[in-house]
Design a protein around this motif. Structure first.
Motif, PDB file in Angstrom:
ATOM      1  N   GLU A 661       0.834  -1.199   0.000  1.00 26.78           N
ATOM      2  CA  GLU A 661       0.000   0.000   0.000  1.00 26.78           C
ATOM      3  C   GLU A 661       0.871   1.253   0.000  1.00 26.78           C
ATOM      4  O   GLU A 661       1.981   1.246   0.549  1.00 26.78           O
ATOM      5  N   SER A 662       0.331   2.324  -0.589  1.00 22.58           N
ATOM      6  CA  SER A 662       1.164   3.513  -0.745  1.00 22.58           C
ATOM      7  C   SER A 662       0.516   4.809  -0.281  1.00 22.58           C
ATOM      8  O   SER A 662       1.211   5.749   0.081  1.00 22.58           O
ATOM      9  N   SER A 663      -0.812   4.906  -0.311  1.00 23.22           N
ATOM     10  CA  SER A 663      -1.452   6.172   0.000  1.00 23.22           C
ATOM     11  C   SER A 663      -2.906   5.913   0.373  1.00 23.22           C
ATOM     12  O   SER A 663      -3.326   4.771   0.560  1.00 23.22           O
ATOM     13  N   PHE A 664      -3.702   6.996   0.451  1.00 27.16           N
ATOM     14  CA  PHE A 664      -5.096   6.836   0.839  1.00 27.16           C
ATOM     15  C   PHE A 664      -5.909   6.116  -0.230  1.00 27.16           C
ATOM     16  O   PHE A 664      -7.022   5.673   0.034  1.00 27.16           O
ATOM     17  N   GLY A 665      -5.362   6.012  -1.439  1.00 28.85           N
ATOM     18  CA  GLY A 665      -6.074   5.282  -2.482  1.00 28.85           C
ATOM     19  C   GLY A 665      -6.197   3.811  -2.181  1.00 28.85           C
ATOM     20  O   GLY A 665      -7.232   3.200  -2.457  1.00 28.85           O
TER      21      GLY A 665
END
Length: 726
Positions: A661-665
């Protein structure tokens, strides 16, 4: 120094004496200890009061403001006992100095219980000095005088003296022992227990600089810091020229770093005239990372190892009461279930950041930190300087939830500033924040329980697979063997097996409880249905008569009367047992953690395979007094909404040793459109006041999952819920 965000004032004076420009200054060192001194000298303080001749009172809040409201509530405690007009109070953030202040860290909902009495004593001693000054002026006994809103009053002589007129005389007096000064009767409170907006609200809503990310220094540069996707991996090869070619970039260099996951990890720093230039310079780099032993770690492999361990005898037993095996063998019904939950990131809205200025062997730091003294030690050790060479200023934090108890961002900024010889503001990207967190550990719980012919719980066996070694748990992975229903079940075993882990872990809101509440209250709900009983009624029987489970006076005791009190109130608030539309359900959970008792009822349904949370009702018992009802209600609502968001969709996944995972997306927070109304009720009991940042979180995930079971008949045993109901 020209700063957009100014340093906390250094014109603060230690002990009792005259304040700058005239007036009384009162401070105390460690909790409960008030000091007196002769001439006032510039110094740092723990908590203090400064009264100006015009009656304006300046109060410093000693602990960090991370959104929990302590920058307002601590001064409220002092102001109440000082007996001043709250409208004339000004609040400052106190500087950081453990030798003067004692503990300044925040976390674990500890500030209110720690500061409840010492802060009030500071105000009470200040009031006593002002009364004594008035008594000497009028030649009458101090006991004949009273105070009200910044004025000393002689009821018999009908004389009045404003605090501002008395401060010069009061500053020359010796403060009494705080233990001898009576505190107010709660019935006389004018400030405590009343709704007050947070002291920083105006600055927040108008966008004035306040947070760590807002700090500006003369000649300041901006930095980004790239670290390996596999935690602790070193730089094998990098061409720095593409970064240096970006307009505005001043420097780019490799940092060898260290092996400790909570210190200065290896990486590549890019420093520029603007943060955007620094980021573009970083994006221009192609970094080859060295092989690392932990590159084989993955969520799938850890789950497989946990499943294998669950089939073997536990590695060690943490608690054993009675004879569980015999009780299970003789039970009328045995229920078994396995629960699991993922790693979680903290997802603070303000990403990690720090401004550092290295000069002449010393470093000055501005940081949104929860544990600044530990940050000081880390920076001093890493940079090879004495702790006294590190000065830290606390800024407001844009969320913390336990993440800012770790100070990796602080040491990175300090190291980069030293390397370039200039003030530097380091700001992490959102991707950095997600992929280099200290995660709430995942876990796997394997449960068995026995019910007798009446449906009473007679045996409970739990084998938890967690992380750590033969003796110690990984940070944040500890198992509390005293959590309810421990000691309420005659035959009870809590056992554990651990897996080695090379992922940085830490404490997330309500550590040690945020996941266990889901497991234990979810399984209790299963037992209620297996017993053919209403979930609230089953919990009432299990809680039993009012009594203390455990040794009185210890923090791990559970008061069943308080537990029952919040359960009954939440059930009453929600109209438990009422008819609901088809496809909707009510779920309940009750939990004790961080010295607070909380019950949550949630109404939920499923629409097109997606959970819909309609409303939450929360009953809370954190003692005899709510200091600021406004902030208290917001803390409870925030905990509930935070927990709903994590329950619905949040997880951190490992592949090849790195976070996916990388961000709020792909690590989504709860959206405004998804946030249900949260109704809060406080039950006041004859117990010392405690904190509110944590205890409403743990019962929320199970209440939601139990509500979805009531609506659909499908039991959720694995988080997040995701598309399990589709």
């Amino acid at each position: 120094m020209d700063q957009t965000l100014e340093k906390p004032s250094r014109r603060l004076f230690l002990q009792a004496g005259a304040a700058a420009g005239g007036g009384l200054l009162l401070s105390f060192n460690l909790p409960g200890e008030v000091r007196a001194a002769g001439a006032a000298k510039p110094a740092t303080l723990n908590a203090f009061v400064r009264i100006a001749p015009d009656g304006v009172v300046t109060i410093a809040a000693k602990r960090a403001e991370i959104g929990q409201g302590v920058k307002t509530t601590l001064p409220m405690l002092i102001a109440e006992e000082l007996d001043v007009d709250w409208a004339k109070v000004r609040i400052e953030q106190a500087p950081v100095d453990a030798k003067t202040y004692g503990d300044q860290w925040v976390g674990g909902s500890t500030t209110t219980p720690d500061e409840w009495e010492p802060s009030r004593q500071v105000g009470a001693v200040g009031r006593a000095l002002l009364i004594q000054a008035a008594a000497q002026r009028w030649g009458i006994p101090p006991a004949s005088l009273v105070t009200e809103s910044g004025v000393v009053i002689d009821p018999k002589g009908k004389r009045r003296a404003a605090y501002g007129d008395l401060v010069e005389a009061a500053a020359k007096l010796t403060p009494p022992d705080p233990k001898t000064v009576p505190l107010k009767d709660p019935k006389a409170y004018r400030i405590i227990g009343k709704f007050h907006p947070q002291s920083d609200n105006d600055a927040i809503v108008t966008g004035r600089p306040l947070f760590g990310i807002d700090v500006r220094l003369p000649g300041m540069l901006y930095a980004t810091y790239a670290k390996g996707p596999v935690f602790g991996a070193k730089v094998a090869k990098v061409d720095l020229a593409p970064a240096k070619a970006v307009k505005g970039v001043r420097a780019a260099f490799v940092v060898e770093g260290q092996a400790e996951l909570d210190g200065l990890l290896p990486g590549v720093a890019v420093v520029a005239d603007s943060w955007w230039s620094a980021r573009k310079g970083r994006e221009a780099l192609t970094i080859a990372w060295a092989d690392h032993l932990t590159a084989s770690q993955s969520s799938a492999s850890l789950a497989a190892q946990a499943a294998a361990l669950a089939q073997r005898p536990p590695q060690r037993v943490l608690r054993q009461d009675g004879d569980v095996e015999s009780a299970l063998a003789g039970a009328a019904k045995v229920v078994k279930a396995s629960y699991d939950y993922p790693f979680l990131a903290h997802a603070t809205l303000e990403p990690q950041n720090c401004t550092a200025a290295w000069k002449a062997g010393k470093v000055e730091i501005w940081a949104p930190a929860q544990d600044p003294e530990e940050g000081r030690k880390l920076v001093a050790t890493t940079l090879g300087v004495a702790p006294e060479a590190v000065t830290i200023h606390l800024t407001r934090s844009g969320g913390a939830f336990g993440r800012r108890l770790m100070n990796d961002f602080m040491v990175e900024a300090a190291w980069i500033s030293k390397a370039v010889g200039a003030p530097v503001k380091l700001v992490w990207t959102r991707e950095d924040d997600t992929r280099h967190d200290f995660y709430r550990p995942a876990g796997w719980h394997n449960l068995s329980a026995g019910l007798d012919a009446k449906g009473d719980l007679v045996a409970w066996r739990s084998h938890v697979v967690s992380f750590g070694d033969e003796k110690d748990f990984a940070r944040g992975a500890e198992i509390d063997s005293t959590q309810f229903p421990s000691r309420a079940v005659p035959n009870y075993v809590q056992a554990v097996s651990t897996l080695p882990l090379d992922v940085p872990t830490g404490w997330l809101r309500a550590p040690g409880n945020n996941a266990f509440g889901f497991v234990m209250q979810g399984f209790i709900d299963e037992l209620a249905h297996a017993a053919g009983q209403d979930p609230v009624a089953f919990r009432r029987r299990l809680i039993g008569d009012p009594r203390v489970l455990g040794e009185p006076g210890k923090e791990d005791t559970v008061d069943t009367g308080r537990l029952r009190g919040v359960l009954d109130r939440a059930a009453q608030m929600s109209g438990w047992g009422r008819a609901l539309p088809k496809g909707s359900g009510l779920g309940v959970a009750v939990h004790y953690s961080h010295r607070g008792y909380v019950a949550v009822v949630i109404e939920a349904s499923v629409q097109d395979g997606a959970p819909k949370v309609r409303k939450a009702w929360v009953a809370v018992d954190v003692g005899s007094q709510i200091v600021n009802p406004s902030g208290a209600e917001q803390q409870v609502q925030g905990s509930v909404l935070d927990a709903i968001g994590s329950t619905l969709r949040q997880k951190i996944t490992l592949e090849n040793g790195a976070v996916v995972e990388s961000s709020f997306g792909d690590f989504p927070l709860l959206r405004m459109s998804e946030a249900p109304p949260v109704e809060v009720a406080f039950i006041l009991t004859d117990n010392p006041p405690t904190g509110l940042g944590e205890p409403a979180y743990p019962p929320t995930p199970p209440a939601l999952c139990n509500a979805l079971f009531a609506a659909t008949g499908k039991r959720i045993r694995s988080l997040p819920i995701g598309d399990q109901l589709a």
